[in-house]
Motif scaffolding. Structure first.
Motif, PDB file in Angstrom:
ATOM      1  N   ARG A  98      -5.684  11.985  -2.485  1.00 20.01           N
ATOM      2  CA  ARG A  98      -5.765  10.697  -2.173  1.00 20.01           C
ATOM      3  C   ARG A  98      -5.962  10.502  -0.845  1.00 20.01           C
ATOM      4  NH1 ARG A  98      -5.913   7.756  -6.763  1.00 20.01           N
ATOM      5  NH2 ARG A  98      -5.248   8.834  -9.067  1.00 20.01           N
TER       6      ARG A  98
ATOM      7  N   ALA B  49      -6.820   6.473  -0.236  1.00 25.10           N
ATOM      8  CA  ALA B  49      -5.698   5.345  -0.124  1.00 25.10           C
ATOM      9  C   ALA B  49      -4.400   5.486   0.751  1.00 25.10           C
ATOM     10  CB  ALA B  49      -4.770   6.123  -1.571  1.00 25.10           C
TER      11      ALA B  49
ATOM     12  N   ARG C 201       0.568  -1.550   0.165  1.00 30.31           N
ATOM     13  CA  ARG C 201       0.314  -0.301  -0.570  1.00 30.31           C
ATOM     14  C   ARG C 201       1.018   1.546  -0.565  1.00 30.31           C
ATOM     15  NH1 ARG C 201      -4.761  -1.391   4.032  1.00 30.31           N
ATOM     16  NH2 ARG C 201      -6.094  -2.454   1.956  1.00 30.31           N
TER      17      ARG C 201
ATOM     18  N   THR D 104      -0.950   6.411  -4.814  1.00 26.75           N
ATOM     19  CA  THR D 104      -1.012   7.924  -3.445  1.00 26.75           C
ATOM     20  C   THR D 104      -0.706   8.803  -4.329  1.00 26.75           C
ATOM     21  OG1 THR D 104       1.282   7.327  -2.460  1.00 26.75           O
ATOM     22  CG2 THR D 104      -0.529   5.724  -1.478  1.00 26.75           C
TER      23      THR D 104
END
Length: 271
Positions: free
Chosen positions: A164, A167, A154, A160
């Motif tokens: 965002r 996210a 992630r 990202t």
């Protein structure tokens, strides 16, 4: 009084989750994750402010909470539920095995390992006296590997950017879940070993990030078809980790372990 203060801190996190749901469904582009109204920094400021409160709340916890040293039905139940959540997630990922890359396949297998670990941890919380889930702490380490992989994915692979918010909250949720499960593994083999404050902070932070701030976005995206069932299962498993964290955090601000138990632990540590 300490329990009431801890309850208020967890309630603040829950209210932030309700506000996050309204923000996601009304002021977020669910396809891209971009905020459509209001300053982006305000979302991060609120989350950061609550994390500061949780860090201060960790001062309420004794160094060796009694709730982390022996039987705890609530913690046991939540560990079982979290284990079932990881098992469902692993099964969902395995169902799409052919379409997974090497990273995804490794994650699917490790989620099942995490499921086994959480079930073993849950069983150990039902015993009247402290009992380590397994003889070797390697199982505890293995149980957190899926979250190491998810955190790397992630932060390093997912798109990202400050705009965002969804996210970024998802990435922070993976990190919070990793820190809490690592704290759980430590407590499982060194019961209450001067970890009360850290368990409170990581557990309550996991509840805030995984359950209250990240899960609403994943659910909203699933409802409009932007997320797959596997994505929702992943967010749901982390949300269960967060709920488990809330239960452990609440227990961590209870009474300190009896002096006799602490002395025994000190003797064993010196040996």
């Amino acid at each position: 009084m300490k329990r009431f203060a801890a309850f208020l801190l967890l309630l603040v996190s829950a209210l932030a989750g309700a506000a996050r749901w309204l923000d996601v469904v009304n002021y977020t582009d669910l396809d891209t994750g971009f905020v459509t109204w209001g300053p982006t920094w305000a979302r991060y400021a609120i989350a950061g402010g609550i994390l500061v409160l949780l860090a201060l709340g960790a001062l309420l916890a004794p160094r060796r909470p009694a709730a982390l040293c022996g039987q705890s039905t609530a913690q046991g139940v939540m560990c079982f539920l979290t284990g079932f959540g990881f098992a469902a997630l692993g099964g969902t990922k395995l169902a799409g095995w052919a379409g997974l890359d090497a990273f995804g396949k490794a994650g699917a297998v490790l989620y099942l390992v995490s499921a086994v670990w959480m079930l073993l941890l849950g069983r150990s919380r039902f015993t009247p006296e402290f009992e380590a889930p397994t003889r070797s702490a390697l199982m505890g380490v293995a149980g957190t590997l899926s979250l190491y992989l998810l955190t790397i994915s992630r932060f390093g692979l997912a798109p990202t950017g400050m705009a965002r918010v969804d996210a970024n909250f998802a990435a922070l949720a993976a990190l919070a879940a990793l820190l809490f499960t690592a704290a759980q593994a430590k407590v499982a083999y060194v019961p209450g070993g001067r970890s009360g404050g850290w368990v409170f902070f990581t557990g309550s932070a996991a509840f805030l990030m995984c359950t209250c701030l990240a899960f609403p976005g994943a659910l909203a995206r699933f409802m409009v078809g932007a997320n797959s069932a596997a994505d929702l299962a992943e967010a749901g498993a982390l949300a269960l980790v967060g709920l488990c964290g809330a239960v452990c955090a609440f227990g961590a601000v209870g009474e300190a372990a009896p002096e006799s138990r602490q002395s025994g632990e000190d003797v064993r540590s010196q040996a």
